[in-house]
Scaffold this motif. Sequence first.
Motif, PDB file in Angstrom:
ATOM      1  N   PHE A   1      -3.081  62.717 -36.355  1.00 54.77           N
ATOM      2  CA  PHE A   1      -3.258  64.131 -36.002  1.00 54.77           C
ATOM      3  C   PHE A   1      -1.893  64.809 -35.869  1.00 54.77           C
ATOM      4  O   PHE A   1      -1.037  64.336 -35.110  1.00 54.77           O
ATOM      5  N   PRO A   2      -1.651  65.897 -36.568  1.00 47.06           N
ATOM      6  CA  PRO A   2      -0.296  66.457 -36.643  1.00 47.06           C
ATOM      7  C   PRO A   2       0.115  67.364 -35.491  1.00 47.06           C
ATOM      8  O   PRO A   2       1.291  67.711 -35.366  1.00 47.06           O
ATOM      9  N   LYS A   3      -0.821  67.749 -34.652  1.00 47.25           N
ATOM     10  CA  LYS A   3      -0.506  68.663 -33.553  1.00 47.25           C
ATOM     11  C   LYS A   3      -0.394  67.887 -32.239  1.00 47.25           C
ATOM     12  O   LYS A   3      -0.892  66.769 -32.127  1.00 47.25           O
ATOM     13  N   PRO A   4       0.239  68.469 -31.224  1.00 48.14           N
ATOM     14  CA  PRO A   4       0.272  67.809 -29.921  1.00 48.14           C
ATOM     15  C   PRO A   4      -1.139  67.525 -29.420  1.00 48.14           C
ATOM     16  O   PRO A   4      -2.024  68.388 -29.505  1.00 48.14           O
ATOM     17  N   TYR A   5      -1.330  66.322 -28.921  1.00 53.12           N
ATOM     18  CA  TYR A   5      -2.626  65.880 -28.402  1.00 53.12           C
ATOM     19  C   TYR A   5      -2.340  65.315 -27.015  1.00 53.12           C
ATOM     20  O   TYR A   5      -1.689  64.280 -26.875  1.00 53.12           O
ATOM     21  N   VAL A   6      -2.795  66.027 -25.997  1.00 46.73           N
ATOM     22  CA  VAL A   6      -2.462  65.702 -24.615  1.00 46.73           C
ATOM     23  C   VAL A   6      -3.687  65.113 -23.926  1.00 46.73           C
ATOM     24  O   VAL A   6      -4.703  65.793 -23.757  1.00 46.73           O
ATOM     25  N   ALA A   7      -3.606  63.850 -23.548  1.00 50.78           N
ATOM     26  CA  ALA A   7      -4.669  63.213 -22.770  1.00 50.78           C
ATOM     27  C   ALA A   7      -4.293  63.317 -21.297  1.00 50.78           C
ATOM     28  O   ALA A   7      -3.240  62.806 -20.885  1.00 50.78           O
ATOM     29  N   LEU A   8      -5.121  63.986 -20.519  1.00 46.58           N
ATOM     30  CA  LEU A   8      -4.901  64.141 -19.086  1.00 46.58           C
ATOM     31  C   LEU A   8      -5.748  63.096 -18.369  1.00 46.58           C
ATOM     32  O   LEU A   8      -6.974  63.220 -18.293  1.00 46.58           O
TER      33      LEU A   8
ATOM     34  N   ALA B   1      -5.137  77.544 -37.276  1.00 48.70           N
ATOM     35  CA  ALA B   1      -3.782  77.929 -36.865  1.00 48.70           C
ATOM     36  C   ALA B   1      -3.739  78.479 -35.441  1.00 48.70           C
ATOM     37  O   ALA B   1      -2.677  78.487 -34.812  1.00 48.70           O
ATOM     38  N   SER B   2      -4.871  78.937 -34.919  1.00 50.58           N
ATOM     39  CA  SER B   2      -4.879  79.488 -33.559  1.00 50.58           C
ATOM     40  C   SER B   2      -4.870  78.391 -32.497  1.00 50.58           C
ATOM     41  O   SER B   2      -4.625  78.672 -31.325  1.00 50.58           O
ATOM     42  N   VAL B   3      -5.140  77.160 -32.906  1.00 50.83           N
ATOM     43  CA  VAL B   3      -5.116  76.019 -31.982  1.00 50.83           C
ATOM     44  C   VAL B   3      -3.785  75.289 -32.151  1.00 50.83           C
ATOM     45  O   VAL B   3      -3.536  74.650 -33.162  1.00 50.83           O
ATOM     46  N   ARG B   4      -2.912  75.418 -31.151  1.00 50.30           N
ATOM     47  CA  ARG B   4      -1.581  74.816 -31.235  1.00 50.30           C
ATOM     48  C   ARG B   4      -1.546  73.386 -30.705  1.00 50.30           C
ATOM     49  O   ARG B   4      -0.650  72.616 -31.023  1.00 50.30           O
ATOM     50  N   LEU B   5      -2.517  73.045 -29.856  1.00 54.02           N
ATOM     51  CA  LEU B   5      -2.569  71.707 -29.271  1.00 54.02           C
ATOM     52  C   LEU B   5      -3.993  71.381 -28.889  1.00 54.02           C
ATOM     53  O   LEU B   5      -4.849  72.271 -28.805  1.00 54.02           O
ATOM     54  N   VAL B   6      -4.238  70.102 -28.644  1.00 55.12           N
ATOM     55  CA  VAL B   6      -5.533  69.639 -28.145  1.00 55.12           C
ATOM     56  C   VAL B   6      -5.311  68.965 -26.793  1.00 55.12           C
ATOM     57  O   VAL B   6      -4.364  68.184 -26.617  1.00 55.12           O
ATOM     58  N   LEU B   7      -6.162  69.288 -25.841  1.00 51.32           N
ATOM     59  CA  LEU B   7      -6.146  68.668 -24.518  1.00 51.32           C
ATOM     60  C   LEU B   7      -7.471  67.960 -24.310  1.00 51.32           C
ATOM     61  O   LEU B   7      -8.536  68.550 -24.530  1.00 51.32           O
TER      62      LEU B   7
ATOM     63  N   GLN C   1      -4.190  78.824 -26.167  1.00 48.78           N
ATOM     64  CA  GLN C   1      -3.593  78.223 -27.358  1.00 48.78           C
ATOM     65  C   GLN C   1      -4.170  76.842 -27.679  1.00 48.78           C
ATOM     66  O   GLN C   1      -3.746  76.214 -28.650  1.00 48.78           O
ATOM     67  N   ALA C   2      -5.126  76.379 -26.888  1.00 52.96           N
ATOM     68  CA  ALA C   2      -5.540  74.970 -26.969  1.00 52.96           C
ATOM     69  C   ALA C   2      -7.014  74.792 -27.298  1.00 52.96           C
ATOM     70  O   ALA C   2      -7.858  75.605 -26.918  1.00 52.96           O
ATOM     71  N   GLY C   3      -7.286  73.706 -27.994  1.00 54.56           N
ATOM     72  CA  GLY C   3      -8.636  73.187 -28.084  1.00 54.56           C
ATOM     73  C   GLY C   3      -8.803  72.179 -26.960  1.00 54.56           C
ATOM     74  O   GLY C   3      -8.004  71.238 -26.838  1.00 54.56           O
ATOM     75  N   VAL C   4      -9.797  72.370 -26.116  1.00 52.09           N
ATOM     76  CA  VAL C   4      -9.978  71.541 -24.928  1.00 52.09           C
ATOM     77  C   VAL C   4     -11.245  70.710 -25.059  1.00 52.09           C
ATOM     78  O   VAL C   4     -12.331  71.250 -25.310  1.00 52.09           O
ATOM     79  N   VAL C   5     -11.093  69.410 -24.881  1.00 51.92           N
ATOM     80  CA  VAL C   5     -12.200  68.454 -24.949  1.00 51.92           C
ATOM     81  C   VAL C   5     -12.441  67.921 -23.546  1.00 51.92           C
ATOM     82  O   VAL C   5     -11.506  67.436 -22.895  1.00 51.92           O
TER      83      VAL C   5
END
Length: 348
Positions: free
Chosen positions: A100-107, A50-56, A16-20
């Motif tokens: 950015f309107p979607k969840p953006y998670v910095a690990l 729409a297939s990308v619900r969040l970015v990590l 579900q995520a776009g991963v950077v």
Amino acid sequence: MDFGGGDEIRFETMGQAGVVTLTRPKALNALTGQMVHALAAALNAWEKDASVRLVLVRGEGRAFCAGGDIMDVYRAGRAGERHVEFFADEYRMNAQLARFPKPYVALIDGIVMGGGVGISAHGSHRVMTENAIVAMPEVGIGFFPDVGGSHVLSRLPGAFGMYMALTGNRVRQGDALAVGLATQTIRSESQQEFVEALTASGEVEEVLRRFHVAVPAETDAATFAAIERHFSQETLEAALASLKEEAGAGDAFASKTLATILSRSPTSLKVAWREIRRGADLSMDDCMRMEFRVLNRMLDGHDFYEGIRAVLVDKGSTPVWNPPTLDGVSDAAAEAYFAPLGDRELIL
């Protein structure tokens, strides 16, 4: 998936995520212009997908991102050129991330400084492991807390952001959680499992609740109170006088903090004080416009190039600031950094 980042930054869709993934571990994942452009392009694409619900976003090696790769800026400045566009593009991307309107998670599992704060702090979630080390150390190189530092630091409780801006001191996981630089904390050993759960389900809040491990602050309550007492003063001079008074009475924290601040660029200190105070009343976009004004004047000055020389070129040497003391930086000189740029203003 190629957004033009070459071998410096990798983009993937996982579940579900776009991963950077920042892939310059030998350079502590310092940001280049190519990486900035690629991340901006990815955010544009994934916002509409729409297939990308969040970015990590994460980093390879022992750093999340240690800042911007500023040696090119240094070399250009020594040659009489000004690499303003690198910063303009970076600042636009920081503002874009804040919107950015979607969840953006910095690990964050390691060092995050300067430009690394810019690609993490403006997102919705900052997840830090016990290896995280956060700092905005710019006053130590004759610069100022940019990449939206005026927006982030000015909003930390207890004047903690002003303390970070004027000292450049490093903050660990527990303190980061206590002041809101981190939104969640997890164990380093659980990172892979966390990434798999997050990308598979796309349920950010549920996964974060499952993996979050509360950690205590490294700083005790008395020191937090001292930070607020000193750094919530109305002027820089009053803050230094407060530290000096307690240092004279034998307070170890005040003495050490005062010595740290007085080793920094006097010009940077006076500019950073104004920047953080003003940022509290500005939107993110207006903070970026203000910082771009300051940036242009910093690139025309002395201390930034001297700081880079001392820290990165002649490593370990002592910078020679000009002016050398706070008394030599007039209020008018500090204010001049914030003057409008006319037709050179940052366009977001």
